[in-house]
Design an enzyme around this catalytic site. Structure first.
Site, PDB file in Angstrom:
ATOM      1  N   MET A 146      81.704  48.131  81.178  1.00 31.59           N
ATOM      2  CA  MET A 146      81.236  49.177  80.285  1.00 31.59           C
ATOM      3  C   MET A 146      81.421  48.724  78.837  1.00 31.59           C
ATOM      4  SD  MET A 146      79.833  52.037  80.028  1.00 31.59           S
ATOM      5  CE  MET A 146      79.866  52.347  81.787  1.00 31.59           C
ATOM      6  N   CYS A 147      80.349  48.473  78.169  1.00 29.34           N
ATOM      7  CA  CYS A 147      80.392  47.965  76.791  1.00 29.34           C
ATOM      8  C   CYS A 147      81.002  48.989  75.842  1.00 29.34           C
ATOM      9  CB  CYS A 147      78.991  47.606  76.312  1.00 29.34           C
ATOM     10  SG  CYS A 147      78.131  46.412  77.351  1.00 29.34           S
ATOM     11  N   ARG A 148      81.380  48.506  74.678  1.00 33.32           N
ATOM     12  CA  ARG A 148      81.798  49.351  73.567  1.00 33.32           C
ATOM     13  C   ARG A 148      80.916  48.992  72.379  1.00 33.32           C
ATOM     14  NH1 ARG A 148      84.590  53.545  75.289  1.00 33.32           N
ATOM     15  NH2 ARG A 148      82.644  53.309  76.463  1.00 33.32           N
ATOM     16  N   ASN A 169      74.783  51.113  75.690  1.00 34.88           N
ATOM     17  CA  ASN A 169      76.008  51.125  76.484  1.00 34.88           C
ATOM     18  C   ASN A 169      75.696  51.871  77.768  1.00 34.88           C
ATOM     19  OD1 ASN A 169      78.586  51.307  77.546  1.00 34.88           O
ATOM     20  ND2 ASN A 169      79.284  52.855  76.107  1.00 34.88           N
TER      21      ASN A 169
END
Length: 261
Positions: A1-3, A114
């Site tokens: 899960m990107c930020r 995201n």
């Protein structure tokens, strides 16, 4: 899960945006607090801005943000009134490549996503390709669902160049609802056209990833911020409600508003 994160305001050094905050993107790469799945965002880092010629520019790397030796020098050297940044956790480890690392830039826009499109390879991509014009699809360099989302946004913007960016994003989400056919998707988006930043907290069939805004942070030249997680403990960080969008723009009310349609 990107930020992800973005800044809009008076000119700001990249290091102030990227690495100086106690819980900025470099910290969120290895110690995120609010991700839905991954515990590390170690599959790449990217930063986007607008160059002196007015066009979008980006630095992208597949290294973990904390291990990229280029970032400290860039951080000291670059100052801009707008920044977009991303630390990546790849949905598919085989997709780790510069071409799949955001931000994506084209047609005057800088784009971050995201999330993911569930069933992308099993039907969603086919439906998106049937809608995309060939000349738009040829601009896709990588393999991610995120870049196909950006291609759809580019086509919508080209079809109605007089519309505002937030209108294009709303139309994009409507198309994605159709293409997903009831499937699961995480759709936190941040996109800029240089004069504004549009950020969306949204999902289909599940809860969306976290997203926060801050309007007038003293540590960021009084500019406006949007980020997956607050950069620090300063008062003023506010969670964007699910299914809401926010527009960062000089002289414009930036309060989140519900998505429509």
């Amino acid at each position: 899960m990107c930020r992800l994160a973005a800044y809009l305001g008076p000119p700001l050094a990249l290091e102030t945006f990227l690495s100086a905050p106690e819980h900025g993107l470099i910290e969120q790469a290895h110690a995120p607090r609010e991700t839905l799945s991954a515990t590390l965002n170690a599959d790449g880092v990217g930063v986007g801005w607008y160059a002196d010629d007015g066009g979008p520019a980006a630095y992208r790397s597949t290294l973990p943000a904390w291990a990229d030796a280029n970032l400290p020098a860039l951080g000291r050297s670059l100052t801009r009134p707008l920044w977009l940044g991303n630390v990546r956790s790849a949905t598919d480890p085989l997709s780790i490549a510069v071409a799949n690392t955001m931000p994506f830039t084209a047609d005057g826009m800088v784009f971050l996503h995201n999330g993911y499109l569930g069933g992308f390879a099993d039907g969603v991509r086919t439906r998106m390709r049937a809608w995309l014009r060939p000349e738009v699809e040829t601009g896709i360099a990588g393999t991610t669902d995120s870049e196909y989302i950006f291609a759809a946004l580019r086509q919508l913007a080209a079809d109605d160049p007089g519309a505002q960016l937030d209108v294009h994003v709303a139309r994009l989400l409507a198309h994605l609802h159709t293409w997903m056919q009831g499937g699961t998707a995480l759709l936190n988006l941040v996109v800029s056209d240089r004069t504004r930043v549009v950020a969306v907290r949204h999902a289909l069939a599940v809860a969306p990833p976290s997203l926060y805004v801050h309007f007038g942070h003293d540590g960021f030249a009084g500019g406006k911020l949007v980020a997956s997680e607050p950069f620090d403990r300063a008062a003023g960080w506010t969670a964007v409600p699910p299914d809401h969008a926010v527009v960062l723009e000089d002289g414009r009310d930036a309060d989140p508003r519900p998505l429509t349609g």
